[in-house]
Design an enzyme around this catalytic site. Structure first.
Site, mmCIF file in Angstrom:
data_model
loop_
_atom_site.group_PDB
_atom_site.id
_atom_site.type_symbol
_atom_site.label_atom_id
_atom_site.label_comp_id
_atom_site.label_asym_id
_atom_site.label_seq_id
_atom_site.Cartn_x
_atom_site.Cartn_y
_atom_site.Cartn_z
ATOM 1 N N VAL A 88 3.685 5.362 0.692
ATOM 2 C CA VAL A 88 5.063 4.932 0.935
ATOM 3 C C VAL A 88 5.507 3.926 -0.125
ATOM 4 O O VAL A 88 6.581 4.071 -0.731
ATOM 5 C CB VAL A 88 5.200 4.317 2.352
ATOM 6 C CG1 VAL A 88 6.635 3.861 2.591
ATOM 7 C CG2 VAL A 88 4.780 5.340 3.414
ATOM 8 N N ARG B 49 -6.248 -3.206 -4.925
ATOM 9 C CA ARG B 49 -6.991 -2.999 -6.175
ATOM 10 C C ARG B 49 -6.017 -2.944 -7.357
ATOM 11 O O ARG B 49 -5.576 -1.862 -7.756
ATOM 12 C CB ARG B 49 -7.746 -1.675 -6.106
ATOM 13 C CG ARG B 49 -8.718 -1.563 -4.937
ATOM 14 C CD ARG B 49 -9.039 -0.123 -4.638
ATOM 15 N NE ARG B 49 -7.856 0.625 -4.235
ATOM 16 C CZ ARG B 49 -7.805 1.954 -4.095
ATOM 17 N NH1 ARG B 49 -8.863 2.674 -4.342
ATOM 18 N NH2 ARG B 49 -6.689 2.551 -3.721
ATOM 19 N N VAL C 58 8.790 4.589 13.094
ATOM 20 C CA VAL C 58 8.787 5.710 14.044
ATOM 21 C C VAL C 58 9.519 6.887 13.426
ATOM 22 O O VAL C 58 10.666 6.758 12.994
ATOM 23 C CB VAL C 58 9.475 5.334 15.375
ATOM 24 C CG1 VAL C 58 9.429 6.510 16.352
ATOM 25 C CG2 VAL C 58 8.815 4.109 15.997
ATOM 26 N N GLU D 289 -5.823 13.318 8.363
ATOM 27 C CA GLU D 289 -6.748 12.427 7.658
ATOM 28 C C GLU D 289 -8.179 12.929 7.840
ATOM 29 O O GLU D 289 -8.465 13.684 8.777
ATOM 30 C CB GLU D 289 -6.679 11.026 8.273
ATOM 31 C CG GLU D 289 -5.314 10.417 8.334
ATOM 32 C CD GLU D 289 -4.962 9.673 7.068
ATOM 33 O OE1 GLU D 289 -5.880 9.342 6.310
ATOM 34 O OE2 GLU D 289 -3.762 9.456 6.826
ATOM 35 N N ASP E 53 -1.476 7.112 17.485
ATOM 36 C CA ASP E 53 -0.290 6.982 16.638
ATOM 37 C C ASP E 53 0.981 7.245 17.460
ATOM 38 O O ASP E 53 1.942 6.468 17.407
ATOM 39 C CB ASP E 53 -0.402 7.994 15.482
ATOM 40 C CG ASP E 53 0.831 8.033 14.607
ATOM 41 O OD1 ASP E 53 0.939 7.188 13.704
ATOM 42 O OD2 ASP E 53 1.699 8.903 14.843
ATOM 43 N N LYS F 48 4.200 4.633 18.646
ATOM 44 C CA LYS F 48 5.624 4.957 18.455
ATOM 45 C C LYS F 48 6.356 4.984 19.797
ATOM 46 O O LYS F 48 7.501 4.529 19.900
ATOM 47 C CB LYS F 48 5.747 6.298 17.744
ATOM 48 C CG LYS F 48 5.243 6.245 16.300
ATOM 49 C CD LYS F 48 5.046 7.630 15.745
ATOM 50 C CE LYS F 48 4.586 7.594 14.292
ATOM 51 N NZ LYS F 48 4.190 8.914 13.794
ATOM 52 N N GLY G 45 5.322 11.299 5.245
ATOM 53 C CA GLY G 45 5.415 11.631 3.818
ATOM 54 C C GLY G 45 5.974 10.436 3.073
ATOM 55 O O GLY G 45 6.860 9.739 3.573
HETATM 56 N N1 LIG Z 1 2.331 7.733 4.820
HETATM 57 C C1 LIG Z 1 3.273 8.084 5.682
HETATM 58 O O1 LIG Z 1 3.706 9.252 5.719
HETATM 59 C C2 LIG Z 1 3.856 7.064 6.629
HETATM 60 C C3 LIG Z 1 4.903 7.444 7.501
HETATM 61 C C4 LIG Z 1 5.461 6.494 8.352
HETATM 62 C C5 LIG Z 1 4.968 5.206 8.348
HETATM 63 N N2 LIG Z 1 3.932 4.872 7.517
HETATM 64 C C6 LIG Z 1 3.431 3.509 7.554
HETATM 65 O O2 LIG Z 1 3.588 2.930 6.273
HETATM 66 C C7 LIG Z 1 2.551 1.993 6.033
HETATM 67 C C8 LIG Z 1 1.867 2.347 4.707
HETATM 68 O O3 LIG Z 1 1.320 3.637 4.807
HETATM 69 P P1 LIG Z 1 0.780 4.410 3.503
HETATM 70 O O4 LIG Z 1 0.540 5.804 3.936
HETATM 71 O O5 LIG Z 1 1.666 4.153 2.347
HETATM 72 O O6 LIG Z 1 -0.617 3.667 3.279
HETATM 73 P P2 LIG Z 1 -1.582 3.784 1.998
HETATM 74 O O7 LIG Z 1 -1.237 4.960 1.179
HETATM 75 O O8 LIG Z 1 -2.964 3.666 2.525
HETATM 76 O O9 LIG Z 1 -1.231 2.481 1.151
HETATM 77 C C9 LIG Z 1 -1.590 1.196 1.564
HETATM 78 C C10 LIG Z 1 -1.328 0.236 0.441
HETATM 79 O O10 LIG Z 1 -1.631 -1.078 0.894
HETATM 80 C C11 LIG Z 1 -2.459 -1.712 -0.078
HETATM 81 N N3 LIG Z 1 -3.325 -2.674 0.587
HETATM 82 C C12 LIG Z 1 -4.314 -2.440 1.470
HETATM 83 N N4 LIG Z 1 -4.861 -3.590 1.876
HETATM 84 C C13 LIG Z 1 -4.226 -4.562 1.213
HETATM 85 C C14 LIG Z 1 -4.337 -5.970 1.181
HETATM 86 N N5 LIG Z 1 -5.247 -6.607 1.932
HETATM 87 N N6 LIG Z 1 -3.507 -6.676 0.379
HETATM 88 C C15 LIG Z 1 -2.597 -6.045 -0.386
HETATM 89 N N7 LIG Z 1 -2.433 -4.705 -0.403
HETATM 90 C C16 LIG Z 1 -3.241 -3.989 0.390
HETATM 91 C C17 LIG Z 1 -3.231 -0.602 -0.744
HETATM 92 O O11 LIG Z 1 -3.682 -1.041 -2.009
HETATM 93 P P3 LIG Z 1 -4.462 -0.045 -3.021
HETATM 94 O O12 LIG Z 1 -3.392 0.897 -3.526
HETATM 95 O O13 LIG Z 1 -5.006 -0.907 -4.067
HETATM 96 O O14 LIG Z 1 -5.482 0.666 -2.183
HETATM 97 C C18 LIG Z 1 -2.166 0.480 -0.811
HETATM 98 O O15 LIG Z 1 -1.375 0.328 -1.950
HETATM 99 C C19 LIG Z 1 1.643 2.056 7.263
HETATM 100 O O16 LIG Z 1 2.027 1.056 8.173
HETATM 101 C C20 LIG Z 1 1.945 3.417 7.853
HETATM 102 O O17 LIG Z 1 1.722 3.487 9.240
HETATM 103 C C21 LIG Z 1 3.374 5.775 6.660
#
Ligand SMILES: NC(=O)c1ccc[n+]([C@@H]2O[C@H](COP(=O)([O-])OP(=O)(O)OC[C@H]3O[C@@H](n4cnc5c(N)ncnc54)[C@H](OP(=O)(O)O)[C@@H]3O)[C@@H](O)[C@H]2O)c1
Length: 477
Positions: free
Chosen positions: A61, A93, A179, A237, A248, A252, A349
């Site tokens: 995201v 990272r 959500v 996943e 999840d 929501k 997404g």
């Molecule tokens: N993906 C979806 O489709 C989706 C949909 C709705 C809501 N969401 C919500 O959006 C949020 C993010 O999801 P995502 O899918 O984008 O997650 P993600 O791809 O796993 O990305 C997480 C990011 O957070 C960083 N991170 C992790 N621990 C950290 C820390 N301690 N300090 C600083 N940065 C840190 C990671 O760094 P690195 O890049 O270095 O690993 C990464 O860039 C979540 O709350 C999720 O529930 C996601």
């Protein structure tokens, strides 16, 4: 070169030059005129204020939020009334390879320092999970930042605390993306329907499980096979527990119920059943009744309070939710005056979710410029959350039975003893394959569950082949 690249010292502005709550007029002087990759006329940009954004997380995201902020900088500035400048990106990272468009000079591993930096106006949290997200958001609000997050887990678990902090510090807390991804749903509940009385929210809010159930229905695959396919397609996943066990969707549902019924609801209040026990026999039973099986999040207002639950259920193929296929999400909202509303779209997404995050960023930016904050999520109604046993549901039950006279009467007696009336009963096949299929009228869930327990011990019942709740107004008959 990106808009951020051309900004002189954008990420390195000395803290002392900035006040995070500075009114728009004070900001004007530091708005550089010529940086946007804007489609807006340069003349409109010259006097625009700048609001500085800290992006916490740059994964699926976050990377798309950064891209949209960069690529749509000009339009966003015009719509918002301020130039939105990405001033820092916290990741775990920093050395890890990133999209080419990410300005690596903005990366830091010190999320707390970034979230509380005096020059930051808006903190966007897309890390996920409870910690460090919780501490980061609390600290950001305490430091006067407006906050946007996509973090359903945090809001469903610690909603009262983060909302309380927003109120205490006069901060905006927006979370549309938490959500149903891209689907505008929370703002309609919080704002558009603020003058109505929501009675029910019913929806498919987890794309992974919807994909799996869809495959089980269309291909006849079992749960394990459909899950493996979802994983190979990138819809599930490697550890699918949060999705397939309903965690999840429960998070929501808690957020939806809280907003819909002006009541504090946490994930722990939600009755949760996942889809791991859905069998091919359940799918066959559903097909035979012209139904499909969906994992539903159901939030209902009744005289006793509110009921919030997530479980698989049969719905008639004629129901609009039945046609929601693949990884899509859809949510029905039923309100007293508005009637039935349906929201449909991509529930996840990176890019769709980033769209919702950007909408929130624009909203909090406008509020900030106007020196105000958006509406709170109110919990004034403080309704009790009813136990699942008290909730009114309907059951579909398929029984393998002895093929002899009197079986139906014994089964009907078991229903009657628990005060559950039968809406429809029919026998299928004969001899060793004889099956009795029962659909109940609405009854307390506890009574229905007790009925099924008794059926399991009846001598005429060889096996309870399938038990599933039935939703959707018409229902099978
Ligand atoms: N993906 C979806 O489709 C989706 C949909 C709705 C809501 N969401 C919500 O959006 C949020 C993010 O999801 P995502 O899918 O984008 O997650 P993600 O791809 O796993 O990305 C997480 C990011 O957070 C960083 N991170 C992790 N621990 C950290 C820390 N301690 N300090 C600083 N940065 C840190 C990671 O760094 P690195 O890049 O270095 O690993 C990464 O860039 C979540 O709350 C999720 O529930 C996601």
């Amino acid at each position: 070169m990106t808009a951020q690249d051309t900004s002189p010292g954008a990420s390195r502005a000395p803290a002392s030059e900035e006040t995070s709550r500075a009114p728009a007029s004070e900001e004007t002087s530091r708005a550089p005129a010529s940086e946007d990759t804007s489609r807006a006329p340069a003349s409109e940009e010259t006097s625009r204020a700048t609001l500085r954004i800290a992006l916490l997380g740059c994964g699926s995201v976050g990377s798309q939020v950064a891209r949209l902020l960069r690529e749509q900088a000009g339009d966003l500035a015009v719509r918002t009334g301020a130039r939105l400048e990405l001033a820092g990106i916290a990741v775990r990272r920093p050395a890890y390879p990133r999209d080419a468009g990410i300005d690596r000079t903005l990366l830091t591993s010190d999320a707390m320092e970034l979230a509380t930096r005096p020059d930051i106006d808006i903190v966007v949290e897309v890390i996920g999970g409870i910690e460090p997200a919780r501490s980061l958001l609390l600290a950001a609000m305490k430091a006067g930042k407006s906050v946007v997050t996509a973090n359903k887990a945090l809001l469903a678990e610690n909603g009262a605390e983060v909302h309380g902090a927003a109120r205490e510090h006069g901060a905006d807390l927006y979370y549309e993306a938490a959500v149903a991804g891209a689907i505008p749903l929370l703002r309609p509940l919080r704002e558009s329907l603020a003058g109505d009385a929501v009675r029910r929210v019913l929806g498919i809010v987890n794309g992974t499980t919807n994909y799996i159930l869809d495959r089980m229905d269309s291909s006849g695959a079992g749960f394990t096979e459909a899950l493996e396919e979802a994983q190979s397609m990138g819809y599930a996943e490697a550890d699918p527990t949060a999705d397939v066990e309903g965690f999840d969707a429960a998070a929501k549902a808690a957020i939806l119920a809280g907003l819909a019924f002006h009541t504090a609801v946490t994930a722990a209040d939600v009755h949760r059943e996942g889809i791991t026990d859905v069998t091919t026999a359940d799918m066959a039973s559903a097909r035979a009744l012209d139904c499909v099986v969906k994992l539903l999040a159901i939030c209902e207002r009744s005289d006793g309070g509110v009921s919030v639950r997530v479980h698989p259920a049969m719905i008639p193929r004629s129901h609009p939710l039945a046609s929601v296929g693949g990884a899509y999400n859809a949510v029905f909202v039923e309100a007293e005056s508005a009637g039935r509303l349906m929201f449909y779209g991509a529930g996840a997404g990176g890019t769709p979710t980033a769209s919702a995050v950007l909408g929130d960023i624009v909203a909090v930016a406008r509020n900030r410029l106007a020196g105000t904050r958006g509406p709170d999520a109110s919990t004034y109604a403080a309704l009790p959350v009813m136990p699942m046993g008290e909730t009114l549901t309907r059951y579909h039950v398929s029984l393998d039975v002895a093929d002899r006279p009197g079986v139906l009467a014994q089964v009907a007696d078991a229903f009657a003893r628990h005060g559950v009336s039968i809406r429809a009963a029919r026998q299928e096949a004969r001899g060793a394959d004889a099956q009795l299929i029962i659909v109940s009228h609405q009854a307390r869930d506890a009574a229905l569950a007790a009925t099924v327990s008794e059926l399991e011990s009846l001598g005429v019942v060889r096996a309870v082949a399938s038990v599933m709740r039935v939703e959707g107004e018409e229902g099978p008959s």
